[in-house]
Design an enzyme around this catalytic site. Sequence first.
Site, PDB file in Angstrom:
ATOM      1  N   GLU A 200       0.831  -1.310   0.039  1.00  0.00           N
ATOM      2  CA  GLU A 200       0.022   0.117   0.120  1.00  0.00           C
ATOM      3  C   GLU A 200       0.990   1.464  -0.004  1.00  0.00           C
ATOM      4  O   GLU A 200       0.310   2.289  -0.489  1.00  0.00           O
ATOM      5  CB  GLU A 200      -0.873   0.028   1.106  1.00  0.00           C
ATOM      6  CG  GLU A 200      -0.209  -0.033   2.562  1.00  0.00           C
ATOM      7  CD  GLU A 200      -1.343   0.119   3.684  1.00  0.00           C
ATOM      8  OE1 GLU A 200      -2.062   1.298   3.561  1.00  0.00           O
ATOM      9  OE2 GLU A 200      -2.008  -0.624   4.215  1.00  0.00           O
ATOM     10  N   SER A 254      -8.056   5.102   8.281  1.00  0.00           N
ATOM     11  CA  SER A 254      -8.555   4.754   9.535  1.00  0.00           C
ATOM     12  C   SER A 254      -7.594   5.046  10.752  1.00  0.00           C
ATOM     13  O   SER A 254      -7.923   5.485  11.752  1.00  0.00           O
ATOM     14  CB  SER A 254      -8.920   3.140   9.818  1.00  0.00           C
ATOM     15  OG  SER A 254      -9.641   2.879   8.411  1.00  0.00           O
ATOM     16  N   SER A 257      -0.428   6.866   8.627  1.00  0.00           N
ATOM     17  CA  SER A 257       0.987   6.392   8.532  1.00  0.00           C
ATOM     18  C   SER A 257       1.962   7.689   7.899  1.00  0.00           C
ATOM     19  O   SER A 257       1.434   8.455   7.119  1.00  0.00           O
ATOM     20  CB  SER A 257       1.014   5.219   7.292  1.00  0.00           C
ATOM     21  OG  SER A 257       0.977   4.127   7.767  1.00  0.00           O
ATOM     22  N   ARG A 269       8.900   4.356   6.105  1.00  0.00           N
ATOM     23  CA  ARG A 269       7.627   4.648   7.098  1.00  0.00           C
ATOM     24  C   ARG A 269       8.280   5.024   8.611  1.00  0.00           C
ATOM     25  O   ARG A 269       8.911   4.261   8.920  1.00  0.00           O
ATOM     26  CB  ARG A 269       6.738   3.324   7.138  1.00  0.00           C
ATOM     27  CG  ARG A 269       5.547   3.661   8.221  1.00  0.00           C
ATOM     28  CD  ARG A 269       4.585   2.465   8.310  1.00  0.00           C
ATOM     29  NE  ARG A 269       3.375   2.648   9.125  1.00  0.00           N
ATOM     30  CZ  ARG A 269       2.994   2.664  10.293  1.00  0.00           C
ATOM     31  NH1 ARG A 269       4.195   2.174  10.987  1.00  0.00           N
ATOM     32  NH2 ARG A 269       1.985   2.833  10.654  1.00  0.00           N
TER      33      ARG A 269
END
Lengths: 432, 766
Positions: A200, A254, A257, A269
Amino acid sequence: MAFNGHQREDEGIDEDETPTKQPRSEKEMPGCFKTEPHNEASASAGRSTSERRTSNSTMRHRADSVKKTRPPFPWFGMDIGGTLVKLVYFEPKDITAEEEQEEVENLKSIRRYLTSNTAYGKTGIRDVHLELQDLTLCGRTGNLHFIRFPTHDLPAFLQMGRNKHFSSLHTTLCATGGGAYKFESDFRTMADLQLHKLDELDCLIRGVLYIDSVMSSGPSECYYFENPTDPDHCVQKPYTLENPYPLLLVNIGSGVSILAVYSESNYKRVTGTSLGGGTFLGLCCLLTGCSTFEEALEMASQGESTRVDKLVRDIYGGDYERFGLPGWAVASSFGNMMSKEKRESVSKEDLARATLVTITNNIGSITRMCALNENIERVVFVGNFLRVNTLSMKLLAYAMDYWSKGQLKALFLRHEGYFGAVGALLELLHPS
Amino acid sequence: MDKSITLPPDEIFRNLENAKRFAIDIGGSLTKLAYYSTVQHKVAKVRSFDKATKEAASDKLYEISVQEEVTARLHFIKFENAYIETCLDFIKDHLVNTETKVIKATGGGAHKFKELIERKLGLKVDKEDEMTCLIKGCNFVLRNIPHEAFVYAKHADSEFRFQTTQPDIFPYLLVNIGSGVSIVKVESEDKFERIGGSSIGGGTFWGLGALLTKTKRFDELLQLASKGQHTSVDMLVKDIYGGSYGSLGLTGDLIASSFGKSATADKEFSKEDMAKSLLHMISNDIGQLACLYAKLHNLSRVYFGGFFIRGHPVTMHTITYSINFFTKGEVQALFLRHEGYLGAIGAFLKGAEEDNPNQYSWGENYAGSSGLMSVSPDMNPMQRARSGTFDMLEMDRLERQLVNLPLLQDPSSYIPDTMDLTEDALAREYWLYCFEEALDGVVKRAVASQPDMPEAAERAEKFRQKYRHKLQTLRHQPFAYGSLTVRSLLDTREHCLNEFNFPDPYSKIKQNENDIALKYYQKAVKSLEELSWEERQFALVRGVLAGNVFDWGAKAVSDVLESDPEFGFEQAKRQLEGSKCLKTTHPGFLLQGPPHKCALFFVDNSGVDIILGVIPFVRELLSRGTEVVLASNSGPALNDVTNGELQILTERIAAMDPVIQAGLREDRLTLVQSGSSSPCLDLSRLDKVLAQVVRERQTDLVIIEGMGRAIHTNYYAMLSCESLKMAVIKNSWLADRLGGKLFSVVFKYEVPAGKPSQGSAAVTPS
């Protein structure tokens, strides 16, 4: 056996030369202009994967290679998140009569269904205002559509795919987001579809860079708020994201990141937080009895968070000068709710507003710390939490500017939550 | 206001008669009161008889007198705000001697109660900045209270892992979780900065929790949370992915979105589950921010405090978990035993600045302090009935400043105690039993030490009750005063004895022992001088060890001494004859090479030990040209020789022995006090003067004698110079643990790595 008409297309059109929207440069453009076919399809077509096409290649060759490596229609990119499924669909507008004739009925029916409606079932929505028209993608010109529906309605979507015999099209369905993993077997068993699963964050970054690069006319994809600390003069302004690196990319779905992006393929990340859009909606549902994001936002827009939160001035009577804290700053989110009387005097709207402010400011605060730790000055906020949520965007713009004393700039993108899905589509057209 | 309570005055607001310098910290639910008082208590003094009166006096060696001494003590009392009026009334009624005009106040409630305090006490309320007080208090406890900081490990054998006091407490990060969160970077005593904070704090947990669960009290919310399951409310990674998000290393159980499930489901959620989810959300968020700030400022010591943390194992656990997660274990979340008192301590210190309390060292009084978790209902089922919700901390001003021994190899990793009874359940059980068993004997000894005082028996009984209660508390909460060790058990006993005015139960015994041993001194020295050099070295070591048998602190020995008053030095030597040496090196190694520049000798018992064992050994060192510093206790503990006694003894020996006399005269033999009143030895808390002497004299040999100083403590201590640890193991359980028998001997001669194995005058201690 049904097949896609474009596999039979023999007459090459120099589509490559007629894009309505040109990418800023090939280098930044992750689409099909970097024609380095090395996916399985091209290999099976007898092309050597090592055959590299440079910019000096002739147009003819190029068109050939594009055509040959081009996947069959329909072109979808899908991002199955914790709350929403995001779907992008490319509608070719340059279909020749011959194509039209050869186009199988199922494909036609899907195209018609998606493009002639703006709502699907009870919960599916096409964001018409985001549609990108006359876009040239992989040698074809058409419109890019942006569709979303709640993840819990995925079974209905699969049922529809089954009813419309989607599997007969033999398309590869590129999907990203956690749901690509979680629902992989459902896609197989319920709709006879094989998912091509994608990471993703890879998709997100690819999508952001692509969409930003193709938007050259019409409303600017990237924008910021001028005078963020002055409510009367705070206005949205277009921003050109040239030389975007390094960049802090904050994706608020939701959960959240936070990525530090140094180039299209070089990113990490940095961290994430579980206090995201899901938390806002979840808490709002519990506190106010609302059931949709739109409802929660509407309530928030009418509420007053200062009745719920304890401010610095509530404790110190004014600014806490010793530490440079202004009186209006929130000292304790929901802090006033420790008192029974105050709990009884607040409205649902106040609670919704406080929830929004709490979650937003917290994201701002974590983001700011990451920007400092990573030494990055530009922050791009994306994700569906920001959809129709000017309140949060302005709060983020304010927080970045105020607490960094103008050092940090908060940027936003119009296609907020769709970048993962766009990235997945790009992966279909041009596997990285 | 609850007026019905009756306060047990003697137990809570102690020494109010002399109280001055009040400070008060009023929080949301608890009030912390601080004051300074002077305590009059008995101290044992020894004094040589005047030459003139000597004939007239008895045949005793020196005069023992019990004198009144006034020492300073800090009192801190914590109680629920509901009691504030009653407490103020009580204080007003009992406050007699004070010239105090103002009371320093801090905390959110100070404003609310300002009028009440001024009216009740007639003192002017002087407000102090909350954060400044907090930091001042934090510095104070970190510096003065050993084992103040701890790491919390819910599932470990011992939940509380105490940290050793760091020689330099700065810099550190203090994360104060009140209704909001303040993150403060502290760089020195006066330099600190609020580098950040968050509005999501204890008030968010409380306020939002009250809205979600209709539960009003903070404690009840925590109770709910500890029973809930957050997975029914939170959206986990596996709820989105079906499993883990492998490429990012995010496991399936991680929370992807707090309250993420309450947005989609139309179902009801239990109060417990929502409270748990909220607790995780807030703890994780605070932990994450703390880590980001720690990283940005490159700080590894992070202390957490504030009402959200205070005494709540639940929040300590979730914060610890969060810190571990976000720093991958690189930073440890630290908590403080006296966290609740920081504001009050700081406010008090602000008011006492003219007395400059920071120039002194202070020590936690175990007798007068409640200990960690004393009022936590879930931790302590046997709640004390009378003082239920009152928690106390008392600190004594020590007469001298305490510092590290400059010869410690690594002060930051030095741990005095050999065995941590907090972690070692078997050892804990044994020693608690031991101390309980020995209690009768101690009580008897205490009464006997004050034959002229008829109420001694009654006081001794009170002492028994107090100490027994402490032992019971420690059985259930071994972490109450930091790491539980043999040393802390001994120290607690000394504190309790002092509390009931038994300053020196062994004074008469010591006097007697010293008297007898002195009579043998010349004979002992003469017989040693007749030996060959080699024989003499062995005999000297044997002498020290035999002398060390005379220890009233060891039951195996006190039984013998009690039943056979004639038990003598020769018998002791014979006792050791057949015993195994647990740890030995040829003593020749020690005294063969070039003489040491200066030896520091930590001595143990009175009588035979010091006079016939240690002094002859010292004499040999002096004869070799080595200077000797004799370090003895500042105050009494068991039959250990005190500095005061040792002064007299050396004078008497000097009169008989020209070597000792020359040593004293030429200042090659020096007596210093250790700064301690314990049978054990903490090399990180020694008299500043001792440290100075050690440095000036370029000490290159440290000798530590006795079970308390060389086995219970310092057995593993690493010094930067040569060291010798000598003791006789007078406890069969301990002997068993160390792999020997009762009366086995420890003779541990160590040379630090990289140093020649023989004494060298060139060694300069750093």
